[in-house]
Structure formats: C-alpha cells, structure tokens
Design a protein around this motif. Structure first.
Motif, PDB file in Angstrom:
ATOM      1  N   ALA A   1       0.829  -1.208   0.000  1.00  0.00           N
ATOM      2  CA  ALA A   1       0.000   0.000   0.000  1.00  0.00           C
ATOM      3  C   ALA A   1       0.860   1.254   0.000  1.00  0.00           C
ATOM      4  CB  ALA A   1      -0.938  -0.012   1.204  1.00  0.00           C
ATOM      5  N   ASP A   2       1.875   1.272   0.836  1.00  0.00           N
ATOM      6  CA  ASP A   2       2.723   2.462   0.911  1.00  0.00           C
ATOM      7  C   ASP A   2       3.444   2.710  -0.408  1.00  0.00           C
ATOM      8  OD1 ASP A   2       1.902   2.765   3.501  1.00  0.00           O
ATOM      9  OD2 ASP A   2       3.743   1.986   4.407  1.00  0.00           O
ATOM     10  N   TRP A   3       3.883   1.627  -1.054  1.00  0.00           N
ATOM     11  CA  TRP A   3       4.605   1.776  -2.317  1.00  0.00           C
ATOM     12  C   TRP A   3       3.657   2.086  -3.473  1.00  0.00           C
ATOM     13  CZ3 TRP A   3       4.505  -0.884  -6.995  1.00  0.00           C
ATOM     14  CH2 TRP A   3       5.532  -0.559  -7.887  1.00  0.00           C
ATOM     15  N   ALA A   4       2.587   1.318  -3.621  1.00  0.00           N
ATOM     16  CA  ALA A   4       1.726   1.432  -4.803  1.00  0.00           C
ATOM     17  C   ALA A   4       0.789   2.629  -4.734  1.00  0.00           C
ATOM     18  CB  ALA A   4       0.922   0.145  -4.991  1.00  0.00           C
ATOM     19  N   PHE A   5       0.207   2.890  -3.551  1.00  0.00           N
ATOM     20  CA  PHE A   5      -0.784   3.954  -3.419  1.00  0.00           C
ATOM     21  C   PHE A   5      -0.178   5.266  -2.920  1.00  0.00           C
ATOM     22  CE2 PHE A   5      -3.263  -0.001  -2.845  1.00  0.00           C
ATOM     23  CZ  PHE A   5      -4.183   0.168  -3.861  1.00  0.00           C
ATOM     24  N   GLY A   6       1.058   5.211  -2.460  1.00  0.00           N
ATOM     25  CA  GLY A   6       1.692   6.415  -1.940  1.00  0.00           C
ATOM     26  C   GLY A   6       2.121   7.369  -3.040  1.00  0.00           C
ATOM     27  N   ASP A   7       2.618   8.530  -2.650  1.00  0.00           N
ATOM     28  CA  ASP A   7       3.059   9.545  -3.612  1.00  0.00           C
ATOM     29  C   ASP A   7       4.067   8.949  -4.586  1.00  0.00           C
ATOM     30  OD1 ASP A   7       1.479  11.370  -2.315  1.00  0.00           O
ATOM     31  OD2 ASP A   7       3.114  12.288  -1.173  1.00  0.00           O
ATOM     32  N   GLY A   8       3.804   9.138  -5.870  1.00  0.00           N
ATOM     33  CA  GLY A   8       4.685   8.629  -6.899  1.00  0.00           C
ATOM     34  C   GLY A   8       4.479   7.184  -7.252  1.00  0.00           C
ATOM     35  N   GLY A   9       3.593   6.485  -6.523  1.00  0.00           N
ATOM     36  CA  GLY A   9       3.351   5.070  -6.809  1.00  0.00           C
ATOM     37  C   GLY A   9       2.464   4.889  -8.031  1.00  0.00           C
ATOM     38  N   PRO A  10       2.497   3.715  -8.644  1.00  0.00           N
ATOM     39  CA  PRO A  10       1.712   3.478  -9.858  1.00  0.00           C
ATOM     40  C   PRO A  10       0.214   3.543  -9.639  1.00  0.00           C
ATOM     41  CG  PRO A  10       2.676   1.427  -9.067  1.00  0.00           C
ATOM     42  CD  PRO A  10       3.289   2.542  -8.274  1.00  0.00           C
ATOM     43  N   PHE A  11      -0.240   3.351  -8.399  1.00  0.00           N
ATOM     44  CA  PHE A  11      -1.666   3.388  -8.093  1.00  0.00           C
ATOM     45  C   PHE A  11      -2.053   4.666  -7.338  1.00  0.00           C
ATOM     46  CE2 PHE A  11      -2.275  -1.544  -8.002  1.00  0.00           C
ATOM     47  CZ  PHE A  11      -2.042  -1.571  -9.374  1.00  0.00           C
ATOM     48  N   ALA A  12      -1.155   5.612  -7.263  1.00  0.00           N
ATOM     49  CA  ALA A  12      -1.468   6.859  -6.590  1.00  0.00           C
ATOM     50  C   ALA A  12      -2.565   7.604  -7.342  1.00  0.00           C
ATOM     51  CB  ALA A  12      -0.225   7.754  -6.498  1.00  0.00           C
ATOM     52  N   VAL A  13      -3.388   8.335  -6.620  1.00  0.00           N
ATOM     53  CA  VAL A  13      -4.425   9.151  -7.268  1.00  0.00           C
ATOM     54  C   VAL A  13      -3.738  10.131  -8.209  1.00  0.00           C
ATOM     55  CG1 VAL A  13      -6.280  10.806  -6.915  1.00  0.00           C
ATOM     56  CG2 VAL A  13      -5.983   8.903  -5.312  1.00  0.00           C
TER      57      VAL A  13
END
Length: 393
Positions: free
Chosen positions: A378-390
């Motif tokens: 979650a921290d990697w994918a959804f965090g800032d700069g992650g591929p799943f970030a908003v």
C-alpha cells in the motif's frame, strides 16, 4: 444485548446487488454461491482444485446500509481439511462498519472436504448449515460489510436484520483488480480482511476484487479474459510461484504466455495502471525447480522442492529465472506502455523478512507476514509517486 425475537427480524434476499468482489453468483438448492470466475470460464477447466479455490470467496463481502443493531447470516460452509494435517479452525466472518473492523464470528459445522495430498483425491462429507451472528451495533445509519471466510466455500442462505436493508453506496472508490497465488488468496491469513491484498486495499482506500487462486496463478487464458472483461481502475498480476512449484512450463513457454496474458488484459484495459509483481522470497524455490510436494517426514506441515538445480540450463523455471524474465518483459513493453509497471516481490517479503518472520511451511507467510506485505504494498503502490497513486505515479 437482548437477542431480537423472531417477530423482530426482517429477511432480505441475498442478491448480487448486495455482493462485492464476486464475478458471478450461482443459485443453489440452499441459496446463492459466490464465484470469483464467471460461468463461461468455469467451463474451460476440469481441475477440481481450481474449482474449489475459485469458489472460496476471498475478498467477497456482503455490503449494505442499515440501522440494524443485530444481524444474522445463515450459511452452509464447506471446509477443506488436508488428510494427515491438523484440522484448521473454523473460518472467520469479519464485520466492518463504516470502514472499521468491529466484530468477528465463525460458523461451526458445514460440509467437510477432505483432500489426500499424496494422491490429490478428495471426499466431501455433508454437514449442517449454521449462522454468523452480530449484535450490539449502534442504531445510527451505517454501511455494513460482512467479509466471507477466504478459505471456506460459503453458500449464503438468508440475511436477517432488525431494521430494513438497502444497497450500500460505492462512495466513488476506485476498483483494484488483483490476480495471484495462494498468498494473494490469503490461505494463511487470520481472517478475510487480513489477507495482504485486503489490508492494502483498506490502506489505499480502494474496492478490492481479489482473483488470488491458491495454486492456480498459472497464466490461464480464461483468467486473463475474465480480468479483461471486469471493470477496474487498477490492475495487478502477481505471477511466478505456482508456475515453478507446479513445474508447469519451461522458459520457452513462459515468456510468450506472459506476453499473451498482458495482451489480453490490454484489450479491455488499454491504459489502466497495470502492475506486474514477481514472487516474494521463497528459499526452497529460488534456484531449485519444482515440482513442490509435501514433506511427509517433517514433524509439521511443510513443503520441499523436488527439482534438480542443474536443470535450469534446460529451461526449467526457478524464482530467480522468473524474476529476471518478468523484469525484462515489463521493461521491454513499458517503452510503448507507460502505464505498465514492475515490482520485485522481494521488496514485499525478502531475506531480512524471512530471517524475522520465516515461512512456517516453507511456502506461505504467517499472519504477521501478510500484514507486512499489505502495508508495504500500500505504501509503495498507493503512496506519492506510486503506480496506483491518485492522479498516477
């Protein structure tokens, strides 16, 4: 709290509108049975193990809005037991209210499906239905989710509440469609909301559709087509471990199969963020090909790899080979597909984690391992700069 009397109950039919995380719902003699593969896909394989695990409702939950203070859910579970192994505890039903886990229940009894791991033959013994009960809930209007046990087939018979039920809103959350192996399925997680994908989805604020199939992340074309046809805002594919431990294909077949799976996904989701995840660390398979089999001489359930490391030169797959090839394929394709991303699974669970939280059976993490993987993803994918970030990575 006083249990509601019979005259207090309102029975609501369990219909597809109340279910999330299922791709199909089958009518049975008892009620309804959620499936994680559509009916047309289920006609394209004859493997009874895949038929079992796709029916186990990992990530599937009832979702509704109500003022009810008491809820009862009648179910007929089918529980899997492995001959010679300890009998697992009853599955867990997680009650989530307005996004917070506030209760758990289990249902004893049900059918028992016993598998002989030496021959993979199975026998099912029928048993009685039961009821998951939750009480003492606040009287306010609230969004309810009941997450079904991730490793028990669950036929849903009746939903009873002491106040009317309506369909829960979706709140505009993005849908994350994930496919993976038994670790993604959550075979060793403590409850359905504690699988690593469920933990990551909660942390990332997304709706999960979990197509993690124990032993069956095998690049099957019908799974690719089912994912192609499923609405999703985010897609991930965690692949490799089952191909190695089943000794299913060689490198010559693996590479085109990965390309074909990704091509199919892109037919339905041409620009959706798509993440390919390689296997987490698994020492018995890092440099030793499969097949993997139970170690019947061990004092507790565990697995071992039976292949010969010298066969790597002939194209037999190991996790090291799989990671290298997945990294190469995604790097090649991402030149023309900027929404394609790659994650080395060892960043979720690697050598330091194995030293601290070893795999109890040499294949699967324990509940603490699931939590660590979910939080890191979650921290990697959804965090800032992650591929799943908003807004994109």
């Amino acid at each position: 709290m006083r249990r509601a009397t019979v005259t207090d109950w309102i029975t609501t039919p369990v219909e597809p509108r109340l279910l999330r995380g299922a791709l199909d719902v089958e009518r049975t003699e008892h009620g309804v049975l959620p499936h994680r593969l559509p009916a047309w896909a289920r006609k394209q394989f004859a493997d009874p193990y895949l038929a079992m695990v796709e029916t186990q409702p990992s990530g599937v939950r009832l979702a509704f809005r109500t003022r009810a203070t008491a809820i009862e859910l009648d179910v007929l579970p089918t529980k899997t037991v492995y001959q010679g192994a300890p009998v697992p505890p009853d599955g867990v039903y997680d009650l989530v209210v307005d996004g917070q886990l506030i209760g758990r229940a289990s249902v004893p009894g049900g059918n028992t499906h016993t598998i002989d791991m030496a021959t993979w033959s199975a026998v099912t013994r029928p048993g009685p239905a039961g009821t998951a009960r939750f009480a003492g809930l606040p009287t306010s209007v609230k969004d309810i989710e009941i997450w079904l046990p991730q490793t028990e087939i669950t036929e849903l018979i009746a939903l009873r509440t002491d106040a009317p039920v309506e369909t829960a809103p979706h709140h505009g959350r993005r849908v994350w469609l994930h496919h993976g192996s038994s670790i993604s399925h959550g075979s060793t997680a403590e409850s359905p909301t504690a699988t690593w994908p469920a933990l990551a989805a909660t942390r990332g604020g997304v709706e999960l559709v979990n197509l993690g199939f124990g032993g069956n992340a095998l690049l099957d074309p019908f799974t690719a087509r089912a994912m192609r046809d499923t609405p999703a805002d985010l897609i991930s594919l965690k692949v490799g471990i089952n191909l190695a431990n089943a000794d299913l294909m060689r490198l010559r077949g693996f590479s085109p199969a990965v390309h074909g799976f990704l091509d199919t996904l892109r037919e339905g989701h041409p620009t959706t963020p798509l993440l390919v995840i390689s296997p987490v660390l698994c020492p018995i398979q890092e440099d030793t090909p499969g097949p993997v089999a139970p170690d019947f001489d061990a004092p507790k359930p565990r697995f071992r790899a039976l292949g010969d490391p010298s066969d790597r030169s002939s194209g037999r797959l190991t996790l090291t080979i799989i990671r290298d090839e997945l990294s190469r394929i995604t790097a090649q394709r991402s030149a023309d597909d900027p929404n394609l991303h790659y994650l080395d699974g060892r960043s979720l669970y690697g050598e330091p984690d194995f030293a601290e939280l070893p795999l109890p059976d040499q294949l699967h993490p324990d509940p603490a391992g699931h939590r660590r993987m979910g939080e890191r993803f979650a921290d990697w994918a959804f965090g800032d700069g992650g591929p799943f970030a908003v807004g994109g990575g």
